[in-house]
Design an enzyme around this catalytic site. Structure first.
Site, short mmCIF file in Angstrom:
data_model
loop_
_atom_site.label_atom_id
_atom_site.label_comp_id
_atom_site.label_asym_id
_atom_site.label_seq_id
_atom_site.Cartn_x
_atom_site.Cartn_y
_atom_site.Cartn_z
N ILE A 30 54.21 36.80 4.40
CA ILE A 30 53.06 37.64 4.75
C ILE A 30 52.96 38.88 3.85
CG2 ILE A 30 54.08 39.16 6.50
CD1 ILE A 30 50.87 37.06 6.86
N HIS A 98 66.69 32.00 5.76
CA HIS A 98 65.48 31.65 5.03
C HIS A 98 65.73 31.74 3.53
CE1 HIS A 98 65.43 35.94 6.08
NE2 HIS A 98 64.82 36.16 4.93
N HIS A 100 63.83 32.27 -0.01
CA HIS A 100 62.60 32.73 -0.65
C HIS A 100 62.34 31.87 -1.89
CE1 HIS A 100 62.17 36.79 1.33
NE2 HIS A 100 63.46 36.60 1.53
P1 AMP Z 1 64.55 39.12 4.01
O1 AMP Z 1 64.43 40.57 3.62
O2 AMP Z 1 65.20 38.26 2.97
O3 AMP Z 1 65.17 38.95 5.39
O4 AMP Z 1 63.04 38.58 4.09
C1 AMP Z 1 62.24 38.60 5.22
C2 AMP Z 1 60.87 38.19 4.77
O5 AMP Z 1 60.12 37.78 5.91
C3 AMP Z 1 60.07 39.32 4.11
O6 AMP Z 1 59.71 38.92 2.77
C4 AMP Z 1 58.83 39.46 5.01
O7 AMP Z 1 57.65 39.72 4.27
C5 AMP Z 1 58.77 38.11 5.70
N1 AMP Z 1 58.10 38.09 6.99
C6 AMP Z 1 58.38 38.86 8.06
N2 AMP Z 1 57.58 38.54 9.10
C7 AMP Z 1 56.76 37.53 8.67
C8 AMP Z 1 55.72 36.77 9.26
N3 AMP Z 1 55.33 36.97 10.53
N4 AMP Z 1 55.11 35.83 8.51
C9 AMP Z 1 55.48 35.62 7.24
N5 AMP Z 1 56.47 36.29 6.63
C10 AMP Z 1 57.11 37.24 7.32
#
Ligand code: AMP
Ligand code: ZN
Length: 130
Positions: A30, A98, A100
């Site tokens: 997002i 997750h 990326h």
């Molecule tokens: P990290 O910092 O590796 O834990 O990445 C978390 C990622 O989740 C970030 O890039 C956020 O932009 C993404 N994120 C958080 N909430 C959402 C959501 N509801 N939909 C899509 N992406 C999200």
């Protein structure tokens, strides 16, 4: 359990889903670093790289590859960064494993060490191209 990514998988929170099978779910980030920035996650809740089982990890990897192929064709991505953060010290923000997938483009100016994101990317428009 109060996990935002589990809620995305079960549909409680909406997302731009780009792939789903029995073990894996993938959706557009997002707050994207680049056009097509995607998160690939196991459907089972695993916290991080220490926690995830091998089968889910393998399937996340294969799904990431298949999405990269799709984005190279559909978005014209010329390269990719695959990045996974495990643990608060590594700046993991969401504690559901997750991966990326960050598509790269000529002169995209991305600094992966910065948390600065490109606010000009309209996720919905990218989704419609896929
Ligand atoms: P990290 O910092 O590796 O834990 O990445 C978390 C990622 O989740 C970030 O890039 C956020 O932009 C993404 N994120 C958080 N909430 C959402 C959501 N509801 N939909 C899509 N992406 C999200
Ligand atoms: Zn979860």
């Amino acid at each position: 359990m109060d996990c935002i990514f589990c809620k995305i998988i079960n549909g409680e929170i909406s997302s731009y889903k780009v792939f789903e099978d029995d073990l894996v779910f993938a959706f557009l980030d997002i707050n994207p670093l680049s056009k097509g920035h995607t998160l690939i996650i196991p459907k089972k809740h695993f916290v991080d790289i220490l926690d995830i089982d091998n089968k889910s990890l393998e399937r996340v990897a294969v799904a990431s590859k298949n999405l990269a192929i799709r984005y190279s064709k559909k978005l014209g991505a010329e390269g990719f960064n695959l990045r996974q953060s495990s643990g608060a010290i590594a700046h993991q923000d969401v504690f559901h494993f997750h991966m990326h997938l960050v598509p790269r483009y000529k002169n995209d100016g991305i600094d992966l060490n910065s948390h600065h994101t490109n606010q000009f990317i309209e996720v919905e428009e990218v989704f419609e191209q896929l």
